[in-house]
Structure formats: structure tokens, C-alpha cells
Motif scaffolding. Structure first.
Motif, short mmCIF file in Angstrom:
data_model
loop_
_atom_site.label_atom_id
_atom_site.label_comp_id
_atom_site.label_asym_id
_atom_site.label_seq_id
_atom_site.Cartn_x
_atom_site.Cartn_y
_atom_site.Cartn_z
N ASN A 105 53.68 95.12 6.06
CA ASN A 105 53.19 93.81 6.48
C ASN A 105 51.87 93.47 5.81
O ASN A 105 51.07 94.34 5.47
CB ASN A 105 52.96 93.78 8.00
CG ASN A 105 54.26 93.73 8.77
OD1 ASN A 105 55.32 93.49 8.21
ND2 ASN A 105 54.18 93.98 10.06
N SER A 109 48.57 90.05 9.35
CA SER A 109 49.46 90.07 10.52
C SER A 109 48.87 90.88 11.67
O SER A 109 49.24 90.67 12.83
CB SER A 109 50.83 90.62 10.14
OG SER A 109 50.76 92.01 9.84
N ASN A 196 48.01 94.17 1.83
CA ASN A 196 48.85 94.70 2.89
C ASN A 196 48.12 95.76 3.72
O ASN A 196 46.99 96.14 3.42
CB ASN A 196 50.19 95.23 2.34
CG ASN A 196 50.03 96.48 1.48
OD1 ASN A 196 49.30 97.41 1.82
ND2 ASN A 196 50.73 96.52 0.36
#
Length: 246
Positions: A105, A109, A196
Motif C-alpha cells: 500500500n 493509506s 509505499n
């Protein structure tokens, strides 16, 4: 009866093949993420779990899957027949882990959104109101529209202790700039929004190896100090993430 046995064997073979494909995807992802001169799956898991919270979350599962994989691959009774066959739940689980590792992700997030930040010229009353409303203890501070560091609640307490008269402190004429003189340096990193989770963990890990402490990673559109924060991640945020997959 024979037809059922053949169907069960075929289904087991399909599950075993799916398991092996997912296992290899996890192995490839671990090589890319952990980056050590040891290719063994269990070693990559052990080393990776110490560096990355996501790998730590799945450590026990992956160690079990390594044993199952050895049984599937190395203990075939004959071509196409596996002495150990994973059930559908196991196969589904390792496929989800492979997906998490192969396509982690975006860090945004799991970041704290709607970051509360202040300008050097802001009244300290704005900060204390934000602490009361949001419960935050760290705030990015901007000077001339550029992020210059963090203001923490501990430095506010230090400032108040130094400026107390007759058991009270006059906050009405005080500004963020006054408090920042009491603020020790809090190393931060400013990164672009396409980073990420593994890359963010790397930032904290590299700082740790240098015996430094990153207080927070601030995410902006393009990773520039003159951009408004889209999110902020602390080391505590990484520990708190629930990576569990069903």
C-alpha cells in the motif's frame, strides 16, 4: 469412486500449484524488500521481520508455509501426486500475503490525515486549542511557507515552566516562534505521496542504524518542504497498523 478420487487429486494438485506460485511470489518480493546476500526463504523472513512490521506480522505464517512448501515440493510420491496438500484456506491466505508484499500500500493509506500544522507567527493559543480538540502531540511548523520542523507538546510544557509567574502563564501574547526556541531538533523526512509502506519503514530503519531518531515522515504531493502536508507517519503509527488478512 475412482472419478471422485481423480477429481479430488486434480483439485489438490491445483491448490498445490497455486500455493507454490504464491510462495514463489512471496520469495521474490522478500528478496527485493530485504536485500541481503542470503537467498533462503526462512532467513529472509527472519531478517525482514526485524526490519519491517509487515513481515513481522506474517512471520509465523510464513515459517509454517516454508515447512509446508518443502513437504509439497520435496516429498512428491510420484509426478502429479503430492503427499502434502494445502487446504483452500491456506492457499487463499498465502495468495493475499503475496499480494501485500508484491504490491504494498501507499504510505498515505496508513498516515494520519488532515494534518494540523501551524505557522511561526501563529498564536500559541491556536496550538493549545488543537491539542485539546485533536489530542495530537506533534505539529509540523512552517516558516515563510516552508516546513522547518516539528513543535511538540513537551516543548510547550518546558516553555510554560520557564514563563510561569505567580502560578500562571500568559499565553495571549505568545507565538509559535517563542516555543520553537525551546524545541530540540526533531529530524523529519518529507516524501512524495507515491511512497509505499516498505519505503517509509526503510527511512526509520536507516535513521536507527545511524543512531538517529526520525520523529515523523511528512507526505506531500511531490515531497517538497513548501507543500502542504497530506499526511504524517510516526514510528508509533507503523507499529499500530493492522496488516491482518483473513
Amino acid at each position: 469412486m475412482n472419478m471422485n478420487m481423480n477429481m479430488n487429486r486434480k483439485q489438490g494438485q491445483i491448490l498445490s500449484e497455486r500455493f507454490e506460485v504464491a510462495f514463489n511470489q512471496v520469495h521474490d518480493a522478500l528478496r527485493d524488500i530485504v536485500q541481503i546476500n542470503d537467498d533462503r526463504f526462512v532467513v529472509l523472513v527472519k531478517v525482514g521481520a526485524k526490519k519491517y512490521q509487515i513481515i513481522e506480522t506474517y512471520k509465523k505464517d510464513l515459517e509454517q508455509y516454508a515447512r509446508l512448501r518443502n513437504a509439497i515440493v520435496h516429498e512428491k510420491m510420484e509426478i502429479g501426486f503430492y503427499i502434502a496438500e494445502p487446504n483452500a484456506k491456506v492457499v487463499s491466505h498465502i495468495e493475499k500475503i503475496a499480494n501485500v508484499f508484491s504490491r504494498p500500500n501507499y504510505a498515505l493509506s496508513i498516515a494520519t490525515k488532515n494534518v494540523v500544522y501551524f505557522d511561526y507567527r501563529d498564536s500559541i493559543l491556536k496550538v493549545t486549542a488543537a491539542i485539546k480538540e485533536h489530542g495530537y502531540s506533534k505539529f509540523p511548523i512552517y516558516k515563510n511557507k516552508k516546513c522547518v520542523g516539528l513543535l511538540t507538546s513537551s516543548s510547550i510544557v518546558k516553555w510554560m515552566a520557564q514563563n510561569m509567574e505567580n502560578s500562571s502563564v500568559n499565553l495571549s501574547d505568545s507565538h509559535v516562534s517563542d516555543i520553537m526556541t525551546y524545541e530540540k531538533e526533531h529530524p523529519i523526512e518529507i516524501v512524495a505521496k507515491d511512497i509505499n509502506i516498505f519505503e517509509v519503514e526503510n527511512i526509520f530503519e536507516k535513521a536507527h542504524r545511524k543512531k538517529q531518531k526520525i520523529e515523523g515522515v511528512i507526505i506531500t504531493e511531490h515531497g517538497r518542504a513548501d507543500e502542504s502536508p497530506l499526511g504524517m507517519i510516526t514510528a508509533w503509527d507503523l507499529i499500530q497498523i493492522d496488516y491482518t488478512v483473513d
